[in-house]
Design an enzyme around this catalytic site. Sequence first.
Site, PDB file in Angstrom:
ATOM      1  N   LEU A 557      18.357 172.162  15.465  1.00 48.93           N
ATOM      2  CA  LEU A 557      19.425 172.110  14.455  1.00 48.93           C
ATOM      3  C   LEU A 557      19.673 170.683  13.981  1.00 48.93           C
ATOM      4  O   LEU A 557      20.114 170.449  12.871  1.00 48.93           O
ATOM      5  CB  LEU A 557      20.733 172.661  15.034  1.00 48.93           C
ATOM      6  CG  LEU A 557      20.770 174.142  15.362  1.00 48.93           C
ATOM      7  CD1 LEU A 557      22.056 174.491  16.082  1.00 48.93           C
ATOM      8  CD2 LEU A 557      20.642 174.974  14.100  1.00 48.93           C
ATOM      9  N   GLY A 560      20.889 163.682  17.037  1.00 50.45           N
ATOM     10  CA  GLY A 560      21.906 162.641  16.872  1.00 50.45           C
ATOM     11  C   GLY A 560      21.698 161.559  17.892  1.00 50.45           C
ATOM     12  O   GLY A 560      20.711 161.583  18.638  1.00 50.45           O
ATOM     13  N   GLY A 563      21.587 163.000  21.409  1.00 53.66           N
ATOM     14  CA  GLY A 563      20.508 163.885  21.803  1.00 53.66           C
ATOM     15  C   GLY A 563      20.187 164.892  20.723  1.00 53.66           C
ATOM     16  O   GLY A 563      20.657 164.781  19.597  1.00 53.66           O
ATOM     17  N   VAL A 565      19.899 168.962  19.275  1.00 48.06           N
ATOM     18  CA  VAL A 565      20.610 170.222  19.389  1.00 48.06           C
ATOM     19  C   VAL A 565      19.703 171.358  18.931  1.00 48.06           C
ATOM     20  O   VAL A 565      19.080 171.275  17.868  1.00 48.06           O
ATOM     21  CB  VAL A 565      21.878 170.222  18.518  1.00 48.06           C
ATOM     22  CG1 VAL A 565      22.696 171.472  18.792  1.00 48.06           C
ATOM     23  CG2 VAL A 565      22.699 168.989  18.770  1.00 48.06           C
ATOM     24  N   ASP A 674      33.803 159.179  18.492  1.00 46.41           N
ATOM     25  CA  ASP A 674      32.732 159.253  17.494  1.00 46.41           C
ATOM     26  C   ASP A 674      33.031 160.326  16.453  1.00 46.41           C
ATOM     27  O   ASP A 674      32.184 161.162  16.160  1.00 46.41           O
ATOM     28  CB  ASP A 674      31.395 159.517  18.182  1.00 46.41           C
ATOM     29  CG  ASP A 674      30.218 159.255  17.241  1.00 46.41           C
ATOM     30  OD1 ASP A 674      30.413 158.578  16.203  1.00 46.41           O
ATOM     31  OD2 ASP A 674      29.109 159.728  17.529  1.00 46.41           O
TER      32      ASP A 674
END
Length: 835
Positions: A557, A560, A563, A565, A674
């Site tokens: 998906l 980032g 990590g 996803v 974040d």
Amino acid sequence: MEFLLGVLLVQSWLVCLAFSFSNFTDQHALLAFKTEIKIDPNNILGSNWNTTTNFCNWVGVSCSRRRQRVRALELGHMGLQGTISPYVGNLSFLVRLNLRNNSFHGPLTHQIGRLGRLKELILADNKMEGIIPPTLFHCRMLQNISLRNNRFSGQIPEELGTLSKVQILYLNRNNFTGTIPSSLANLSTLQIIRDIGFFTESNRWYPTKFNWKFFEFASNFFAPECQIRGSIPREIGSLKNLNLLELSKNNVSGSIPSSVGALKSLQRLYLDGNKLEGLIPQELCQLSQVGELSLQSNVLFGPIPACIGNLRHLQQLDLSSNNLSSSIPMSLWTLENLLFLNLSSNSLGGDLPLQMRMSNVMNNMDLSRNHIEGSIPPTIGSFKILTAINLSRNSFQGSIPKSFGVVVGLEFIDLSYNNISGTIPKSLEALRSLKYLNLSYNKLSGEILNRGPFVNFTAESFMGNEALCGQSILQIPTCKIHNSEMMQIKQIFLKYILPIIASIVLVVSFTYIVIKYRGSKTQTPNLVDLAPIIEHKRISYQELRDATNNFCDANLLGVGSFGSVFKGVLADGIIVAVKILNLELDGAFKSFDAECKVLRNIRHRNLVKVISSCSNLELRALVLQYMSNGSLEKWLYSHNYCLDLFQRVSIMFDVALALEYLHHGQSEVVVHCDLKPNNILLDEDMVAHVADFGIAKIMAQNKTETQTKTLGTIGYIAPEYGSEGRVSTKGDIYSYGIMLLEIFTRKKPTDEMFTGELSLRQWVSASLPSKLMEVVEGGLFTTRGGTTTTQGIILAIMELGMECCKESPEERCDIKEVVVKLNKTKMQLLQNRGD
Ligand SMILES: *[C@@H]1O[C@H](CO)[C@@H](O)[C@H](O)[C@H]1NC(C)=O
Ligand SMILES: *[C@@H]1O[C@H](CO)[C@@H](O)[C@H](O)[C@H]1NC(C)=O
Ligand SMILES: *[C@@H]1O[C@H](CO)[C@@H](O)[C@H](O)[C@H]1NC(C)=O
Ligand SMILES: *[C@@H]1O[C@H](CO)[C@@H](O)[C@H](O)[C@H]1NC(C)=O
Ligand SMILES: *[C@@H]1O[C@H](CO)[C@@H](O)[C@H](O)[C@H]1NC(C)=O
Ligand SMILES: *[C@@H]1O[C@H](CO)[C@@H](O)[C@H](O)[C@H]1NC(C)=O
Ligand SMILES: *[C@@H]1O[C@H](CO)[C@@H](O)[C@H](O)[C@H]1NC(C)=O
Ligand SMILES: *[C@@H]1O[C@H](CO)[C@@H](O)[C@H](O)[C@H]1NC(C)=O
Ligand SMILES: *[C@@H]1O[C@H](CO)[C@@H](O)[C@H](O)[C@H]1NC(C)=O
Ligand SMILES: *[C@@H]1O[C@H](CO)[C@@H](O)[C@H](O)[C@H]1NC(C)=O
Ligand SMILES: *[C@@H]1O[C@H](CO)[C@@H](O)[C@H](O)[C@H]1NC(C)=O
Ligand SMILES: *[C@@H]1O[C@H](CO)[C@@H](O)[C@H](O)[C@H]1NC(C)=O
């Protein structure tokens, strides 16, 4: 060299000349202008316009900076009386003359024709009379002309068509005679006509040979209260670009021509307050863009067309005060955007269908004064934000549905003059906002409630119901002793006897369980396993591999800084997002597990739920709730995605709720660190959920130098993070503020235009308040409804954004304040949709 010097000298001499000249003419003209107005002693103009100060500083006067010549005279809303002096023609640099809403009378001086630079002439809402002077057409630069609501008379001059720059022309509410000059047709070639307000007292409203092409580019056509007679011409259908057609409160007769179906761009159609007759044409259902439809106060008859359900964008529908008959078509109840419905004062019959499913946003519904029968469907409880319902003067029977009690925002309920029977449901006591209740003239019985909003209702709310009883102040019989005795017994039972029985039952069952449990310890399943499956279950690495098809690319998906996803489907069919963290894998096992346990216990509607975690020698992963609509980032910046104003406010409100929970909702404060559009995910109902909370902490505990540096994202990170590494809730507020500015400007803080000194914050700050429109994403202002309110709303939000991203952490606002303010804004938007 000498030549250059000479030029310079000549130039400065010219400037001096211009100075002293202007000093004479403009001041003189202004003083002459003043002598012709009668000034109230309290009026500021009287004392302020005097020669002790430079005329450029007088109230309402603005000058060009260099030449000190009067460029604008803005004297609107000042209560001035008198005539307009011919000396105004001496203000030869004048660009705007605005005298709106005063009491100027007399004719418009022909000296106006000397103002060759004039672009805007606003004389609306005065008592000016006489003809439009022919010299006006010497003002070649004129763009906006408003003579609305005066007493101008005579013909509208042909020459109007020669003012080729005109964009806005309001002539309505005057005493003009004759016809609309055909020369106006010439303006159409310039495609700049935007708004037209209309007028004329002649019998017909358009000359038969009128060139309809003239209006082809017009987007707004409004002529309310213009005494227009006659029927709507078929040719109206040629105005393909109309957004607004308003002919309210005229004397228009005949039927609505079927050609209106051709107005494909129409968003608002107001034909109310006329003498329109006949059926509502089926073709009206072709207006697929229409949001507001007002046909009330005419003499329309026949049924509401069943095709009305095609108007998917309809928000306001007013068909009241006609003579419409037959039952309300089922399709009307499928309009999902409908906020306001008024069908009052017709001859509508039939009943409300049991399966009537109403728009979630319905706010105000008035079906009063019809012949509707049958019972009130309990589905009324699904109109979650209904604030007013009026079913009075119909033939409703049956009882009041209990489900009224769940529509907590209800303020007005009028069920008077029906045949409603039964008792008043107790659930109504829960309606805390209820201000007005009218149940009079029905067949209700039983006791009148006396808690909640009922403490304030008077006899008027209940009169004309023979069998109601209650307190004597309500001018009705008190309820029979019998009743209250029963109540007492009931109360004693509830208060004393029931608890005793309950405790006996509890003790017995507890003993039983303990005995049973001891006896068969090995067979009893672990209680934890009995909890809803997805809650605390640990998921094995193997399961994750299966769920994500071995972490295949097709399921990726996004990637980032923390990590990657993957989308996955667990064995039980639940769709999840699996976040694989980039961690230094040796060590820190325990802290990861402990941290995940904390995360699993943080629950809020607007946080992405952490379903489970997985850690082994190879990876650390979080299993998260899957969000089908992806990230806010996608919605803001990808093509084919689009958020309207309400959705944006709603999303930011959701995010604020999530932050409030993280910061204040639990014993331990969670700092997100974040926040950014990539971390705001949207579920299938477009409810926003904040992702990646708490991960900052995991990352920090597992620190390597590079990773601690990447906590937070450039652009959103508060200045103190960078300079001092101070992590606090105030940093989240900063990021939140930046996002607020971003979501309405659609400009990332990292956009390439923000280099060097200019930042998103400064850019927005410099635009406030007057140039707001230049920074806010264009589409947001075209949202239906008053643009001034829209502007006000956006301005307030941008100011809130600026409050949140102040340089100094101490000055930033608290998230609680943000929640309160955005909640208000959201309500205001809902309200405006409904107005
Ligand atoms: C008008 O002229 C006088 C003297 O000639 C000068 O003192 C004054 O500043 C001038 N005012 C303006 C507005 O130029
Ligand atoms: C002239 O105007 C100034 C302000 O513009 C005011 O302070 C002053 O009182 C006025 N003088 C007279 C005589 O009205
Ligand atoms: C017109 O001006 C008066 C002051 O003279 C003000 O009170 C009123 O609100 C104004 N009306 C409108 C519609 O702006
Ligand atoms: C100013 O206007 C008046 C009246 O229109 C006119 O008589 C006069 O010549 C004008 N003065 C100048 C300097 O233009
Ligand atoms: C004309 O009116 C429009 C809309 O109110 C405005 O945006 C524009 O600035 C006006 N033009 C001038 C020259 O004032
Ligand atoms: C408008 O014109 C008619 C006839 O020309 C006249 O009777 C009427 O008084 C005028 N109305 C106004 C408000 O001037
Ligand atoms: C339109 O403009 C043209 C050229 O400027 C002119 O010849 C014509 O008469 C105008 N039409 C009308 C109806 O004024
Ligand atoms: C409509 O016309 C009638 C006369 O035909 C007149 O009395 C009435 O005032 C007009 N109504 C409006 C709103 O113009
Ligand atoms: C509905 O229309 C009727 C008649 O036109 C009006 O009296 C009533 O106030 C309207 N109801 C609402 C809620 O606006
Ligand atoms: C309304 O329509 C009914 C028939 O549907 C008719 O009997 C009645 O006279 C009409 N009322 C008016 C005021 O036109
Ligand atoms: C409901 O409608 C009736 C009849 O039109 C009206 O008299 C009453 O004021 C309305 N009630 C409310 C609360 O608006
Ligand atoms: C009753 O009315 C008073 C005064 O209008 C108001 O302050 C109070 O909140 C109302 N009580 C309820 C339960 O609505």
